[in-house]
Design an enzyme around this catalytic site. Structure first.
Site, mmCIF file in Angstrom:
data_model
loop_
_atom_site.group_PDB
_atom_site.id
_atom_site.type_symbol
_atom_site.label_atom_id
_atom_site.label_comp_id
_atom_site.label_asym_id
_atom_site.label_seq_id
_atom_site.Cartn_x
_atom_site.Cartn_y
_atom_site.Cartn_z
ATOM 1 N N TYR A 65 -54.091 -9.396 86.024
ATOM 2 C CA TYR A 65 -54.142 -10.029 84.705
ATOM 3 C C TYR A 65 -54.210 -9.043 83.534
ATOM 4 O O TYR A 65 -54.197 -9.456 82.383
ATOM 5 C CB TYR A 65 -55.357 -10.960 84.623
ATOM 6 C CG TYR A 65 -55.324 -12.048 85.668
ATOM 7 C CD1 TYR A 65 -54.490 -13.141 85.533
ATOM 8 C CD2 TYR A 65 -56.119 -11.957 86.804
ATOM 9 C CE1 TYR A 65 -54.445 -14.139 86.490
ATOM 10 C CE2 TYR A 65 -56.085 -12.960 87.775
ATOM 11 C CZ TYR A 65 -55.244 -14.043 87.613
ATOM 12 O OH TYR A 65 -55.196 -15.014 88.566
ATOM 13 N N HIS A 101 -53.390 -13.840 78.110
ATOM 14 C CA HIS A 101 -54.753 -14.383 78.203
ATOM 15 C C HIS A 101 -55.810 -13.278 78.108
ATOM 16 O O HIS A 101 -56.963 -13.557 77.800
ATOM 17 C CB HIS A 101 -54.901 -15.136 79.523
ATOM 18 C CG HIS A 101 -55.671 -16.414 79.449
ATOM 19 N ND1 HIS A 101 -55.875 -17.131 78.294
ATOM 20 C CD2 HIS A 101 -56.283 -17.127 80.422
ATOM 21 C CE1 HIS A 101 -56.580 -18.219 78.547
ATOM 22 N NE2 HIS A 101 -56.842 -18.239 79.841
ATOM 23 N N ASN A 104 -62.712 -19.548 82.887
ATOM 24 C CA ASN A 104 -63.447 -20.812 82.834
ATOM 25 C C ASN A 104 -64.915 -20.668 83.209
ATOM 26 O O ASN A 104 -65.681 -21.615 83.070
ATOM 27 C CB ASN A 104 -62.767 -21.870 83.710
ATOM 28 C CG ASN A 104 -62.706 -21.472 85.167
ATOM 29 O OD1 ASN A 104 -62.574 -20.299 85.496
ATOM 30 N ND2 ASN A 104 -62.789 -22.451 86.044
ATOM 31 N N ASP A 158 -57.210 -15.088 73.022
ATOM 32 C CA ASP A 158 -55.807 -15.421 72.789
ATOM 33 C C ASP A 158 -55.715 -16.798 72.151
ATOM 34 O O ASP A 158 -56.560 -17.654 72.392
ATOM 35 C CB ASP A 158 -55.033 -15.381 74.113
ATOM 36 C CG ASP A 158 -55.588 -16.360 75.145
ATOM 37 O OD1 ASP A 158 -56.767 -16.212 75.526
ATOM 38 O OD2 ASP A 158 -54.865 -17.281 75.563
ATOM 39 N N ASN A 171 -60.187 -22.597 78.046
ATOM 40 C CA ASN A 171 -61.277 -22.702 79.024
ATOM 41 C C ASN A 171 -62.406 -21.703 78.800
ATOM 42 O O ASN A 171 -63.566 -22.004 79.071
ATOM 43 C CB ASN A 171 -60.729 -22.563 80.446
ATOM 44 C CG ASN A 171 -59.905 -23.760 80.844
ATOM 45 O OD1 ASN A 171 -60.136 -24.868 80.394
ATOM 46 N ND2 ASN A 171 -58.918 -23.535 81.691
#
Length: 187
Positions: A14, A19, A63, A88, A109
């Site tokens: 990631y 994100h 989350n 973001d 989230n």
């Protein structure tokens, strides 16, 4: 003490995704502040601290990031308005930086998790525009995709600028930071 939180997902997969722009902004702010980021197993986060500002990058998935933020806020006795969350924002065009106080989570989230653990959404925000997904993309797929090479080039200037805006919001206040840094995107 004030708290600067960068939102993202942990892991190499990631690292350069839309994100994770909150991680990148907060890491740059930590560098500018001289706050070396190190692991805090107690908070499941990377943490760096100066005399007045702590920088936190939760190492749980987005989350679940509110738990680390809530624990840090309680430990350092930081009220919600002393916390800035860099994240973001698909509702802003790529590269637009916006400092604001509070607001809803707009389906984000990470923000929802923080609201749950703090009991309020009245934190400061550094919204970093990643743009809307193209017509054929789902929002979740868009934010989990990597930036284009042209966007990565633009981020070389935008991330340090966003880090300055985040620091200014905590030091000078959100109104002063918004007047100085809220701007349209750049590509």
């Amino acid at each position: 003490m004030r708290l600067l939180v960068g939102l993202g997902n942990p892991g190499r997969k990631y690292e350069r995704t839309r994100h994770n722009i909150g991680f990148r902004v907060a890491a740059e702010a930590a560098r500018k502040l001289g706050a070396e980021l190190g692991e805090s197993h107690r908070r499941n986060a990377l943490v760096g601290k100066t005399r007045d500002i702590a920088v936190l990058l939760p190492q749980a998935f987005m989350n679940l990031s509110g738990e680390a933020v809530g624990e840090a806020a309680r430990f350092w006795r930081v009220p919600a308005d002393g916390i800035l969350v860099a994240h973001d924002e698909i509702d802003l065009e790529f590269g637009r930086i916006q400092v604001k106080q509070g607001g809803g989570d707009a389906g984000h989230n990470g923000l929802r998790s923080i609201r749950q653990y703090l009991g309020t959404g009245e934190t400061l925000r550094l919204r970093f525009g990643v743009g809307r997904p193209p017509e054929q993309w789902e929002g979740a797929d868009w934010v989990l995709a990597k930036f284009s090479p042209a966007e990565e080039k633009a981020l070389e200037e935008l991330i340090p600028l966003a880090a300055d805006a985040a620091i200014a919001a905590l030091v000078e206040g959100p109104a002063a930071a918004a007047n100085k840094y809220n701007r349209r995107g750049k590509m």
